[in-house]
Design a protein around this motif. Structure first.
Motif, PDB file in Angstrom:
ATOM      1  N   LEU A  68      45.486  44.526  20.893  1.00 36.85           N
ATOM      2  CA  LEU A  68      45.187  45.719  20.092  1.00 36.85           C
ATOM      3  C   LEU A  68      44.686  46.863  20.967  1.00 36.85           C
ATOM      4  N   GLY A  69      45.532  47.249  21.921  1.00 40.33           N
ATOM      5  CA  GLY A  69      45.205  48.400  22.739  1.00 40.33           C
ATOM      6  C   GLY A  69      45.870  48.341  24.092  1.00 40.33           C
ATOM      7  N   CYS A  70      45.989  49.513  24.721  1.00 42.82           N
ATOM      8  CA  CYS A  70      46.562  49.627  26.060  1.00 42.82           C
ATOM      9  C   CYS A  70      45.431  49.607  27.089  1.00 42.82           C
ATOM     10  N   PRO A  71      45.751  49.647  28.397  1.00 49.82           N
ATOM     11  CA  PRO A  71      44.684  49.696  29.395  1.00 49.82           C
ATOM     12  C   PRO A  71      43.709  50.847  29.187  1.00 49.82           C
ATOM     13  N   LEU A  72      44.202  51.990  28.720  1.00 51.82           N
ATOM     14  CA  LEU A  72      43.309  53.114  28.449  1.00 51.82           C
ATOM     15  C   LEU A  72      42.310  52.779  27.341  1.00 51.82           C
ATOM     16  N   ARG A  73      42.784  52.086  26.316  1.00 54.89           N
ATOM     17  CA  ARG A  73      41.871  51.729  25.224  1.00 54.89           C
ATOM     18  C   ARG A  73      40.864  50.665  25.657  1.00 54.89           C
ATOM     19  N   VAL A  74      41.193  49.879  26.681  1.00 54.32           N
ATOM     20  CA  VAL A  74      40.212  48.942  27.227  1.00 54.32           C
ATOM     21  C   VAL A  74      38.958  49.707  27.634  1.00 54.32           C
ATOM     22  N   ALA A  75      39.150  50.837  28.346  1.00 56.27           N
ATOM     23  CA  ALA A  75      38.004  51.646  28.772  1.00 56.27           C
ATOM     24  C   ALA A  75      37.266  52.235  27.580  1.00 56.27           C
ATOM     25  N   LEU A  76      38.000  52.699  26.576  1.00 50.33           N
ATOM     26  CA  LEU A  76      37.374  53.302  25.405  1.00 50.33           C
ATOM     27  C   LEU A  76      36.586  52.268  24.602  1.00 50.33           C
ATOM     28  N   ARG A  77      37.147  51.083  24.452  1.00 53.38           N
ATOM     29  CA  ARG A  77      36.455  50.028  23.712  1.00 53.38           C
ATOM     30  C   ARG A  77      35.218  49.547  24.460  1.00 53.38           C
ATOM     31  N   LEU A  78      35.330  49.419  25.780  1.00 49.57           N
ATOM     32  CA  LEU A  78      34.168  49.022  26.575  1.00 49.57           C
ATOM     33  C   LEU A  78      33.055  50.065  26.470  1.00 49.57           C
ATOM     34  N   GLY A  79      33.437  51.329  26.490  1.00 49.82           N
ATOM     35  CA  GLY A  79      32.460  52.403  26.406  1.00 49.82           C
ATOM     36  C   GLY A  79      31.756  52.478  25.071  1.00 49.82           C
ATOM     37  N   ALA A  80      32.317  51.823  24.056  1.00 49.97           N
ATOM     38  CA  ALA A  80      31.689  51.777  22.731  1.00 49.97           C
ATOM     39  C   ALA A  80      30.947  50.464  22.513  1.00 49.97           C
ATOM     40  N   GLY A  81      30.961  49.578  23.521  1.00 49.29           N
ATOM     41  CA  GLY A  81      30.227  48.321  23.412  1.00 49.29           C
ATOM     42  C   GLY A  81      31.038  47.136  22.951  1.00 49.29           C
ATOM     43  N   ASP A  82      32.353  47.287  22.804  1.00 50.26           N
ATOM     44  CA  ASP A  82      33.202  46.183  22.353  1.00 50.26           C
ATOM     45  C   ASP A  82      33.408  45.198  23.502  1.00 50.26           C
ATOM     46  N   LEU A  83      32.719  44.073  23.453  1.00 51.53           N
ATOM     47  CA  LEU A  83      32.778  43.105  24.541  1.00 51.53           C
ATOM     48  C   LEU A  83      34.083  42.316  24.555  1.00 51.53           C
ATOM     49  N   LEU A 113      36.575  61.080  22.905  1.00 52.89           N
ATOM     50  CA  LEU A 113      35.405  61.156  22.028  1.00 52.89           C
ATOM     51  C   LEU A 113      35.588  62.237  20.962  1.00 52.89           C
ATOM     52  N   THR A 114      36.106  63.376  21.375  1.00 55.65           N
ATOM     53  CA  THR A 114      36.302  64.488  20.438  1.00 55.65           C
ATOM     54  C   THR A 114      37.316  64.143  19.362  1.00 55.65           C
ATOM     55  N   LEU A 115      38.418  63.520  19.758  1.00 53.75           N
ATOM     56  CA  LEU A 115      39.458  63.171  18.789  1.00 53.75           C
ATOM     57  C   LEU A 115      38.950  62.153  17.766  1.00 53.75           C
ATOM     58  N   VAL A 116      38.098  61.225  18.206  1.00 60.42           N
ATOM     59  CA  VAL A 116      37.510  60.275  17.258  1.00 60.42           C
ATOM     60  C   VAL A 116      36.619  61.011  16.267  1.00 60.42           C
ATOM     61  N   VAL A 136      31.988  58.234  30.891  1.00 54.27           N
ATOM     62  CA  VAL A 136      31.905  59.378  29.983  1.00 54.27           C
ATOM     63  C   VAL A 136      31.847  58.911  28.528  1.00 54.27           C
ATOM     64  N   VAL A 137      32.704  57.950  28.179  1.00 51.43           N
ATOM     65  CA  VAL A 137      32.725  57.447  26.805  1.00 51.43           C
ATOM     66  C   VAL A 137      31.432  56.693  26.499  1.00 51.43           C
ATOM     67  N   LEU A 138      30.935  55.928  27.456  1.00 54.93           N
ATOM     68  CA  LEU A 138      29.676  55.208  27.267  1.00 54.93           C
ATOM     69  C   LEU A 138      28.529  56.171  27.008  1.00 54.93           C
ATOM     70  N   VAL A 139      28.393  57.183  27.849  1.00 54.96           N
ATOM     71  CA  VAL A 139      27.313  58.165  27.675  1.00 54.96           C
ATOM     72  C   VAL A 139      27.458  58.893  26.345  1.00 54.96           C
ATOM     73  N   GLY A 140      28.694  59.285  26.013  1.00 54.87           N
ATOM     74  CA  GLY A 140      28.924  59.970  24.749  1.00 54.87           C
ATOM     75  C   GLY A 140      28.537  59.126  23.549  1.00 54.87           C
ATOM     76  N   ASN A 141      28.897  57.852  23.591  1.00 59.27           N
ATOM     77  CA  ASN A 141      28.550  56.960  22.481  1.00 59.27           C
ATOM     78  C   ASN A 141      27.059  56.692  22.412  1.00 59.27           C
ATOM     79  N   LEU A 142      26.402  56.603  23.561  1.00 59.94           N
ATOM     80  CA  LEU A 142      24.948  56.406  23.570  1.00 59.94           C
ATOM     81  C   LEU A 142      24.238  57.622  22.969  1.00 59.94           C
ATOM     82  N   LEU A 143      24.739  58.809  23.257  1.00 60.33           N
ATOM     83  CA  LEU A 143      24.110  60.026  22.753  1.00 60.33           C
ATOM     84  C   LEU A 143      24.349  60.247  21.265  1.00 60.33           C
ATOM     85  N   THR A 144      25.493  59.756  20.771  1.00 60.79           N
ATOM     86  CA  THR A 144      25.862  60.013  19.370  1.00 60.79           C
ATOM     87  C   THR A 144      25.640  58.812  18.453  1.00 60.79           C
ATOM     88  N   GLY A 145      25.142  57.718  19.004  1.00 60.37           N
ATOM     89  CA  GLY A 145      24.910  56.525  18.186  1.00 60.37           C
ATOM     90  C   GLY A 145      26.145  55.691  17.957  1.00 60.37           C
TER      91      GLY A 145
END
Length: 363
Positions: free
Chosen positions: A103-118, A19-22, A236-245
């Motif tokens: 367009l992403g590795c298994p780690l990015r699967v979690a990051l994309r899901l946490g941002a709402g990318d279905l 989240l911070t790096l983004v 963590v990414v889901l909560v962070g994205n929910l808090l920051t829009g």
């Protein structure tokens, strides 16, 4: 299976760092993506000419150095190798092809899901399917052979190569190619990215975090230790994205993603299948290579070559979709990976090996 508190801590810190790096400049939904960043490194070295994805990602260099220093400090550094390196190179290549179609590795699967990318939900289903296919072959005795001890100097080659790249990046950046636009031009400040990578590498080395391995253990042993790290990253990414829009649920208009469900599924199925046979996802391969495993180092080189191949031959996907070459490459990759899995069964074994002994041989 390791310490549960450590795997949860690792997942939480990786989620926060992503989240911070983004926020500091990395592409959206791509705070840390091993496949994407290795692709950028490949381009920065001039191995491909896709001008939008060329950057010597400090996160990759940091992960290797962090894992190496931690392995040395804890006595985990051992020079090993000789377990079908050429086959591992090929599997590293097929894994990268699959990931660049998704367009992403298994780690990015979690990051994309946490941002709402279905679309990542489809990719996760493909990843699970691919890992399950690999575990079925493991149960039938699949093995690339045991890695043996090697001269200690062999284990230092890969970390030293990365150290040289870091020194050149700091002292002679003009030697590398850098994107002027597109994802490759989007990055957090160098030293912050490098520091984040070192932390991720150190924690991943100690916790043995591996998302593909987590799916494998869940399927084989009903053990949720490793997969809990994946779950924590997502939360963590889901909560962070929910808090920051930053949470924007849906399929369409997601950052650096496409909506072709079939190829999202098959791309990650290929990645998961390859990772299962290799004994670890891209992050795990980087860490193992940093611990002195030259077979994993060859796998990483296979991923770098796969990234170059994907962009030089029009295989990689884009937000516009998956080109015909990419679709053909995924089908060939699945067939090739299945053939490797079938041919490297232990023919002399009567019946199936025990699951635990099969996994032990694989890793």
């Amino acid at each position: 299976m390791g310490n549960k508190k450590l795997i949860i801590l690792t997942g939480a810190i990786i989620g926060l760092l992503a989240l911070t790096l983004v926020k500091l400049g990395n592409p959206a939904n791509m705070g840390v993506c091993i496949a994407c960043f290795l692709r950028d490194v490949s381009g920065s070295l001039g191995l491909h000419q896709a001008k939008l994805v060329q950057y010597m990602r400090p996160e990759i260099l940091g992960i290797v150095l962090g894992a190496f220093l931690t392995a040395r400090a804890t006595g985990d550094f051992r020079a090993t190798g000789g377990s079908s390196p050429l086959i591992r190179f090929i599997l590293g290549l097929t894994m990268m092809i699959g990931m660049l179609v998704f367009l992403g590795c298994p780690l990015r699967v979690a990051l994309r899901l946490g941002a709402g990318d279905l679309n990542a939900l489809v990719g996760l289903a493909g990843l699970i399917a691919g890992v399950v296919a690999g575990t079925l072959l493991i149960r039938k005795g699949f093995s690339l052979g045991r890695a043996g001890s090697q001269p200690k100097a062999n284990g230092y080659v890969f970390p030293l190569m990365v150290l040289v790249l870091l020194i050149l990046l700091l002292t002679s950046p003009s030697l590398f190619v850098f994107s002027q636009e597109g994802p490759g031009s989007m990055h957090a400040p160098l030293f912050i990215s490098l520091s984040a990578g070192i932390v991720i590498g150190a924690l991943s080395q100690r916790s043995r975090l591996c998302l593909a391995g987590g799916v494998r253990d869940m399927v084989l042993f009903k053990n949720f230790h490793l997969i809990s790290g994946f779950a924590v990253i997502f939360v963590v990414v889901l909560v962070g994205n929910l808090l920051t829009g930053g949470f924007k649920p849906g399929f369409a208009e997601q950052p650096i993603a496409h909506t072709e469900a079939l190829w999202n599924f098959l791309g990650m199925a290929l990645a998961g299948f390859s990772a299962a046979l290799l004994g670890g996802c891209p992050l795990r391969q980087l860490v193992l290579a940093s611990e002195g495993n030259s077979d994993s180092a060859v796998t990483v080189l296979g991923m770098l070559f796969g990234a170059a191949l994907a962009h030089n031959f029009g295989i990689a996907a884009s937000p516009k979709g998956v080109p015909a070459n990419g679709q053909i490459a995924v089908l060939i990759g699945l067939a090739l990976t299945a053939a490797i899995g079938y041919l490297f069964r232990k023919w002399e074994t009567k019946g199936s090996l025990s699951v635990k002994s099969s996994v032990k041989m694989l890793e």
